[in-house]
Scaffold this active site. Structure first.
Site, short mmCIF file in Angstrom:
data_model
loop_
_atom_site.label_atom_id
_atom_site.label_comp_id
_atom_site.label_asym_id
_atom_site.label_seq_id
_atom_site.Cartn_x
_atom_site.Cartn_y
_atom_site.Cartn_z
N GLY A 11 0.81 -1.22 0.00
CA GLY A 11 0.00 0.00 0.00
C GLY A 11 0.84 1.26 0.00
O GLY A 11 1.95 1.28 0.50
N ASN A 113 4.72 -6.41 5.12
CA ASN A 113 4.79 -7.85 5.43
C ASN A 113 4.95 -8.74 4.21
O ASN A 113 5.84 -9.59 4.15
CB ASN A 113 3.50 -8.29 6.14
CG ASN A 113 3.39 -7.70 7.52
OD1 ASN A 113 4.38 -7.66 8.24
ND2 ASN A 113 2.22 -7.22 7.87
N THR A 142 5.36 0.74 5.99
CA THR A 142 3.92 0.52 6.15
C THR A 142 3.36 1.55 7.11
O THR A 142 3.87 1.72 8.21
CB THR A 142 3.55 -0.89 6.62
OG1 THR A 142 2.15 -0.91 6.87
CG2 THR A 142 4.24 -1.31 7.90
N ASP A 144 0.79 1.22 8.66
CA ASP A 144 0.17 0.50 9.76
C ASP A 144 1.10 0.30 10.95
O ASP A 144 0.66 -0.04 12.05
CB ASP A 144 -0.33 -0.87 9.28
CG ASP A 144 -1.49 -0.74 8.32
OD1 ASP A 144 -2.31 0.18 8.52
OD2 ASP A 144 -1.56 -1.52 7.36
N MET A 188 -7.53 4.07 9.76
CA MET A 188 -7.13 2.79 9.17
C MET A 188 -6.49 1.86 10.21
O MET A 188 -5.89 2.32 11.18
CB MET A 188 -6.13 3.02 8.04
CG MET A 188 -6.78 3.39 6.71
SD MET A 188 -5.51 3.55 5.41
CE MET A 188 -6.55 3.87 3.97
N GLY A 189 -6.56 0.59 9.96
CA GLY A 189 -5.95 -0.41 10.82
C GLY A 189 -6.94 -1.51 11.15
O GLY A 189 -7.82 -1.32 11.99
N GLU A 245 -10.65 1.01 12.23
CA GLU A 245 -11.59 0.35 11.31
C GLU A 245 -11.81 -1.10 11.70
O GLU A 245 -12.85 -1.67 11.44
CB GLU A 245 -11.10 0.44 9.86
CG GLU A 245 -9.84 -0.33 9.56
CD GLU A 245 -9.46 -0.34 8.07
OE1 GLU A 245 -8.27 -0.29 7.79
OE2 GLU A 245 -10.36 -0.41 7.22
N GLN A 300 -5.08 9.78 4.89
CA GLN A 300 -4.13 9.52 5.98
C GLN A 300 -2.84 8.87 5.48
O GLN A 300 -1.83 8.92 6.15
CB GLN A 300 -4.77 8.69 7.09
CG GLN A 300 -5.20 7.30 6.69
CD GLN A 300 -6.25 6.72 7.62
OE1 GLN A 300 -6.00 6.50 8.79
NE2 GLN A 300 -7.43 6.46 7.10
N ARG A 301 -2.88 8.27 4.30
CA ARG A 301 -1.64 7.65 3.83
C ARG A 301 -0.98 8.42 2.69
O ARG A 301 0.13 8.09 2.29
CB ARG A 301 -1.88 6.19 3.42
CG ARG A 301 -2.70 6.01 2.17
CD ARG A 301 -2.93 4.55 1.88
NE ARG A 301 -3.46 4.37 0.55
CZ ARG A 301 -4.05 3.27 0.11
NH1 ARG A 301 -4.20 2.24 0.91
NH2 ARG A 301 -4.47 3.19 -1.12
#
Lengths: 407, 407
Positions: A11, A113, A142, A144, A188-189, A245, A300-301
């Site tokens: 992502g 990952n 990432t 995340d 997100m997450g 999320e 957000q990203r």
């Protein structure tokens, strides 16, 4: 003389191009490297031989600076995992033959990952086949923040800074009317709550949001949530809530799945609504005050105009370190950040075995979440704060940020 | 010596505090003004006598600078319209008595359509009652850009800059995968499409989004939309679409109402989903590619960290001008922007009769929308571009913007 290959995967983030920049800078500066290639769309682009020579494209400082302020993967990305070589060696043989064709001695793969799984399999394959003249390294990425063996992940700090900034602004927005109102902001997450936790920094300068924070690591109870909201509404009129999320109930089911029944009056069938939208409906039905939901979504990203200077700096360093390590003959590892101290913030770069990282997820420690599950602790704030420090000059033209395009 | 009163009303924006700043600066600098008061929560705060003396709070340049980078209304806001005095004079009498009690000679009300209705009624009431020693002026504010008699509205430029910036970043984000994907971004605006139109500036530096733009001024056809999307997907893999929240069909019904039937498979009952969410479901069902929707939501009106320097400058000037005009004895008008030329951009401030503004809506001229209804013209771009120019230094602490709180 050998060539260096770099590719990006997974992502988008606001920092993955800074890591690309670090890799390319090192490749261009090393006298033993002839060409620096980028593969389009990650491992897919390698298999399809979509290689771009980056030497001329990225040899001037201005291009590198613009690359660092460009969100998402300038080389394009993919979501592809290699099969295991015991099942099929086809992909591996193809990749190695393309590496030979392009005289690739060093391959740096930037990603999360899944990408580290690729680095793991490819470097293991080379080791087993005694291919010692191709060095394969991973560079983390990432938003995340869920990669093992690194204190934090490139891209996370910029996303956290956007989230903190946005909560501080939403606090101002929500406080204007003298009426009870609930605003539920979804972050997100699905499996790790790091991004949602970073919303706490919206309060760092005295702004009032978020009032409640729910991470996906702790079971989410709708009744507990309603109790928390009612209590906050007793204290103040504008209540702002951060939710992951991926919040789940005691049974480990996503709230978005198990709330279907409870919201039947409003939603008849299963729809693709997020956690915040469901909670909005629940608050509307059971509390009845003004309520709305907000998803921070793609912004957000990719909000690189408000990137964290610390994040961009570290992301670039990690790209450089991964390239250096490969060019010195290292393989099968990922460049990682080891935190030496928090106050003052100090870190060093280390290289960790890739099999410790691939396919695993680092979640938020439960001790960093309040017992009631509706806020995070000071330890979490101390951990997060260094990662969002510093603002970068952003080049605008015509009033809009300028982005770099490789093709 | 008289006192000056200022209040804010209507929805938040990134620039309404800059107008407050301009009013206060003029009040503080005028030797005939003793105190500068702010009323909390607009006209409601006046009726409830919630007055804050601003002299000490805003007498230093740093506070004023921080106020200008604080989104939303620092004095709080309200959504209240006065009754007509022919129905009831109670509110009017009460307001005038409070003005007398606080020795208010000048009242500046910052807001949108409803707020200008208040300025209109209050100034008319004073005129009819021959109350000549209270001057009442309006200063415009609305991110929707839909006030009559002004070239554009304070707050719009900053929202437009956020929208353009975000589309340029979303373009980068959406281009990473080599797979067909549609991203539908919903922008605020139920009756006027100015904000949605400003998404076009996301393309100004060569970024690829938005590919299609649908404003609420032109009837929206779902079949035409699907045809447009299919055509774009034939040209490129990542299609990004901007839609006004208020898009309506030929019969003038909101898409979110009339699409209920068409999406029954996905949504059983009427739910509170936005236009983009509905279109997402339509694309999923009828085209079947990867599709997602994004709402820019509150962020588009409160992202003051990326405010337009032109907007903040003009907003401050309009506050100053309204205060000056009142202090010179003028009443019953709104300070407005008259564009003198577009290239180079030049404007002047004028004062327009308030009854020409109250309760009216300025929509996008149809000639600025492409015939097919899926994009905007060069004239629209020329109109928009000056309004988003310039970036302001934003004061951060701890990695997060600092906001000013009056109370």
């Amino acid at each position: 003389m050998k060539n260096l290959l770099v590719a990006q995967s997974g992502g988008p983030s606001a920092a993955i191009n800074a890591t690309l920049c670090g890799v390319v800078e090192k490749g261009l500066a090393d006298k033993n490297i002839d060409k620096v290639y980028g593969a389009q769309n990650g491992i897919i682009g390698i298999l399809a031989e979509r290689m771009v020579e980056l030497n001329a494209l990225l040899s001037n400082p201005q291009s590198l600076q613009l690359l660092c302020q460009t969100p998402s993967s300038a080389l394009g990305s993919c979501r592809m995992k290699l099969s295991h070589w015991e099942e099929s060696t086809f992909e591996f043989e193809k990749i190695i033959s393309i590496f030979r064709k392009y005289n690739i001695g060093y391959f740096i793969y930037i990603g999360g990952n899944d990408s580290m799984d690729t680095v793991h399999k490819l470097s293991e394959y080379c080791r087993l086949r005694k291919i010692n003249d191709i060095c394969i390294m991973g560079a983390p990425k990432t938003i995340d923040n869920d990669l093992m063996e690194t204190d934090h992940c490139p891209g996370f700090g910029s996303a956290a800074k956007y989230i903190a900034t946005t909560f501080s602004e939403i606090a101002c927005d929500c406080n204007v009317y003298a009426l009870p109102a609930v605003t539920i902001v979804e972050v997100m997450g699905r499996d790790a709550g790091w991004l949602t936790a970073s919303s706490v920094l919206g309060r760092i300068n005295g702004d009032s949001a978020p009032d409640l924070i729910y991470l996906c690591e702790k079971p989410f109870s709708v009744d507990g949530f309603l109790r928390d909201v009612r209590e906050k509404l007793g204290e103040k009129h504008a209540v702002v809530i951060a939710v992951s999320e991926g919040i789940k109930n005691e049974a480990g089911e996503y709230i978005t799945d198990c709330l279907q029944d409870r919201t039947t009056d409003a939603f008849g069938h299963k729809i693709l609504a997020g956690a915040a939208k469901y909670l909005e409906e629940i608050v509307r039905q059971e509390i009845g005050c003004k309520v709305r939901s907000v998803e921070l979504n793609l912004m957000q990203r990719c909000a690189s105009h408000v990137a964290s200077a610390a994040d961009i700096y570290e992301s670039r360093l990690l790209g450089m370190a991964a390239a250096d390590y490969a060019m010195a003959g290292g393989s099968g590892k990922m460049a990682a950040i080891k935190r030496i101290s928090t106050k003052p913030y100090q870190f060093e770069i280390e290289f960790v075995e890739i099999e410790k990282i691939a396919n695993q997820v680092k979640t938020v420690p439960l001790k960093w979440i309040h017992e009631q599950g509706n806020d995070v602790t000071q330890e979490m704030i101390d951990y997060l704060l260094p990662l969002i420090q510093g603002e970068l000059p952003c080049t605008y033209e015509n009033g809009v940020p300028v982005h770099f395009r490789l093709f």
